[in-house]
Each structure stands twice: as structure tokens, then as C-alpha cells.
Scaffold this motif. Structure first.
Motif, PDB file in Angstrom:
ATOM      1  N   HIS A 286      43.713 -25.272   0.299  1.00  0.00           N
ATOM      2  CA  HIS A 286      44.868 -24.559   0.733  1.00  0.00           C
ATOM      3  C   HIS A 286      45.388 -23.487  -0.612  1.00  0.00           C
ATOM      4  O   HIS A 286      45.475 -22.332  -0.293  1.00  0.00           O
ATOM      5  N   PHE A 287      45.240 -24.069  -1.901  1.00  0.00           N
ATOM      6  CA  PHE A 287      45.695 -23.294  -3.101  1.00  0.00           C
ATOM      7  C   PHE A 287      44.514 -22.207  -3.127  1.00  0.00           C
ATOM      8  O   PHE A 287      45.093 -21.078  -3.169  1.00  0.00           O
ATOM      9  N   ALA A 288      43.260 -22.551  -3.047  1.00  0.00           N
ATOM     10  CA  ALA A 288      42.159 -21.350  -3.248  1.00  0.00           C
ATOM     11  C   ALA A 288      42.218 -20.565  -1.972  1.00  0.00           C
ATOM     12  O   ALA A 288      42.217 -19.284  -2.583  1.00  0.00           O
ATOM     13  N   ALA A 289      42.591 -20.684  -0.825  1.00  0.00           N
ATOM     14  CA  ALA A 289      42.894 -19.844   0.095  1.00  0.00           C
ATOM     15  C   ALA A 289      44.168 -18.963  -0.030  1.00  0.00           C
ATOM     16  O   ALA A 289      44.082 -17.635  -0.001  1.00  0.00           O
ATOM     17  N   THR A 290      45.399 -19.452  -0.705  1.00  0.00           N
ATOM     18  CA  THR A 290      46.491 -18.683  -1.040  1.00  0.00           C
ATOM     19  C   THR A 290      45.970 -17.644  -2.217  1.00  0.00           C
ATOM     20  O   THR A 290      46.471 -16.405  -2.275  1.00  0.00           O
TER      21      THR A 290
END
Length: 322
Positions: A286-290
Motif C-alpha cells: 500500500h505504501f509503495a502504491a502511495t
């Protein structure tokens, strides 16, 4: 960003180990370095989980390979090292609670805006399909007008002054450690902020609240209660009761348990959730996608600041230092 987001970890404690253990299960992350105050500790961590071990957090920020920093340090160090990381050009995933109080959270997000680096509070449970489903059901209106909410999170471990959670000046205590989960879930499922807050706490000999309880009012009709604890094993469930139905989960914090849903006049339903590869792997993805700009942060700036505001009010009501 490179093909895989390259992570540095600050801290080598229990949560850091869980994050490092799950990271290889993610689709997007790779551990390249871990920092600890002691070089030997960092090297042992690296021997187990990969990457290199470095002595001191500044040294980690000098590593040009590191693109994102996971901060799993004691609460009182979050603000200092999150801001230092962002000023060094690193994105930051910072363990909950994001800081010691609302003002620290605001300072951290101000640094995020000034540097252009992503800052997200690490509530790993919010990445799970279970948490998303609970919030979706409650907000859908299928339960009718929500009247009563209960949410609890407590565990029992031997108290130790070597544990930062038992130091008042380090942001310790059960409200900050696990009560923050209940506040985050209740607020997000109801989609509103509390209008009244009352709490009480038992103060451990080390000066922190080792268990606490309280009630909150949301608008004119909704009452919510919570318990938190670090020295008592108790219920870890969450319950929403409305005019048309009720929902309960026996521990929503790890993404594993089913949802028990009862709409009045219909047969009760058990909603099973698909297995997940790892809580912290989901969070890393999720963080990488953000960071890539593919999605909004699953915990917004507003959400984090309002949760801290609520935790501040709970602690003041309970007589716990803020």
C-alpha cells in the motif's frame, strides 16, 4: 522510484522484526539497511532479515540506496527521525501513534508538505480486507442508525523498564499502544469525530496507564466504549449495534477473523475473509502504491491528526500525562 521500493528500517524491536519478516512477501519492497544504536545489534538483524546493518540512524539516512524509511522507534523519537528522514529525501512509514500528541503530528505533516516526501502512519490493520469490509458495512447503512459500539484491545506481557511502553516521557501506556487502534476503527467506521470523551485508567508503578477504559459520544445518539491493556489478557473484539442489525468481530486487528453479521429479520451471516500473505507485506505494498501515486494513502493526514486529537483528550480525561 526503482522497480522495488528500497527500505531502511530504524529500530530492531519486535515490530521491526515483523515488518522485516513480512517484507519479502510483498510485491514491491526490498530491505537494504537497518539501523540501531548498536552496530552489533544492527548486524545481527541484517544477518537474519537481509540488507546491511548500520550503527546510528543518521548513518541510515546517508545511504543513497534507501528510498523509504520504516520508523519503529519508541513514540518519543518518531517526530525527530521522521522529519530528519524526509529532509534527507526519504519517504516515511511511521509506526502508530505517529507522535506524542496532535501538535507533533501536525509538525510532521508540515515537513512532509515542505519536502514533498510521503508520510503515512503505520496502522497495518487498515490495509486488510477485514478492516475495509467492517468500515464498508457500517457506513453502508445496512445496520441502520448505530447506537452502541464496543471496541477492545488488550494483551498481557511482563512489565519492564527496558520497554519504552512503560516510560511516561516516551509516550508509553496502553492508550497510546493499543487504545489507538480502537479509536481509529470506531472513528473511521462511524465516519465522524467524538463530541464527548470520558476515560479512566489504572496507573502502573512505572507511571503509565497499563490498562484503561472509557466512553465516547458521537453526535446525539451514538455511544462507544473502549478498553485497552498491556498487563491484562481480555476481550479483543469490536461490536457495532444499530437499529436494523449488528456486527461483531472477535479481534479485527490482524485481518484473520470472520465478521458476524445479523440483519434483524434475516438469518445471521458469517463473512469469511480470504487469507493474507502478511500484515506488513500488505502495508508495504500500500505504501509503495502511495509513493508511486497509484492510490491515496490509506491513512490520511486528517485521519492521523484527528486520531491523535482523540487520544490526547482521552489521556487528559483519564489523568494520563500528555
Amino acid at each position: 522510484m526503482s522497480q522495488k521500493l528500497k527500505w531502511g528500517i530504524m529500530g530492531t524491536g519486535m515490530i521491526a522484526k515483523k515488518f522485516a519478516e513480512d517484507l519479502p512477501k510483498s510485491h514491491t519492497g526490498k530491505l537494504v539497511a537497518t539501523a540501531s544504536r548498536g552496530e552489533a545489534t544492527a548486524e545481527r538483524f541484517a544477518d537474519t532479515f537481509g540488507g546491511i546493518g548500520v550503527r546510528g540512524y543518521k548513518e541510515l539516512l546517508l545511504n543513497r540506496e534507501v528510498e523509504a524509511v520504516y520508523i519503529s522507534l519508541p513514540n518519543h523519537l518518531h517526530k525527530e527521525w521522521a522529519i530528519a528522514s524526509m529532509e534527507a529525501g526519504k519517504h516515511v512509514l511511521c509506526e502508530k501513534p505517529i507522535g506524542l500528541d496532535r501538535l507533533e503530528a501536525e509538525d510532521m505533516f508540515a515537513a512532509s508538505e515542505q519536502t514533498g516526501q510521503v508520510l503515512v502512519e503505520a496502522f497495518m490493520y487498515r490495509c486488510t480486507p477485514l478492516a475495509k469490509k467492517i468500515i464498508e458495512i457500517v457506513r453502508s447503512g445496512v445496520l441502520g442508525d448505530i447506537k452502541l459500539v464496543r471496541s477492545n484491545f488488550s494483551f498481557s506481557r511482563e512489565a519492564s523498564q527496558e520497554d519504552a511502553r512503560y516510560h511516561p516521557d516516551k509516550g508509553g501506556g496502553s492508550i497510546m499502544d493499543v487504545g489507538c487502534y480502537s479509536m481509529n476503527l470506531i472513528r473511521n467506521a462511524l465516519g465522524s469525530e467524538p463530541t464527548e470523551i470520558n476515560a479512566t485508567a489504572h496507573i502502573h508503578e512505572y507511571g503509565v496507564d497499563d490498562y484503561a477504559a472509557g466512553w465516547l459520544k458521537f453526535g446525539p445518539n451514538t455511544l462507544a466504549t473502549f478498553t485497552s491493556g498491556m498487563t491484562i489478557e481480555s476481550d479483543m473484539g469490536t461490536y457495532f449495534a444499530g437499529t436494523k442489525g449488528r456486527l461483531s468481530v472477535d479481534g479485527p486487528w490482524f485481518g484473520e477473523n470472520p465478521i458476524n453479521l445479523e440483519i434483524y429479520g434475516k438469518d445471521p451471516e458469517i463473512i469469511e475473509m480470504d487469507p493474507i500473505s502478511g500484515l506488513y507485506a500488505l502495508e508495504a505494498d500500500h505504501f509503495a502504491a502511495t509513493v508511486r501515486g497509484d492510490q491515496e494513502a490509506w491513512i490520511s493526514k486528517h485521519d492521523t491528526i484527528e486520531n491523535m486529537r482523540t487520544l490526547d483528550a482521552i489521556r487528559r480525561s483519564a489523568g494520563v500525562p500528555v
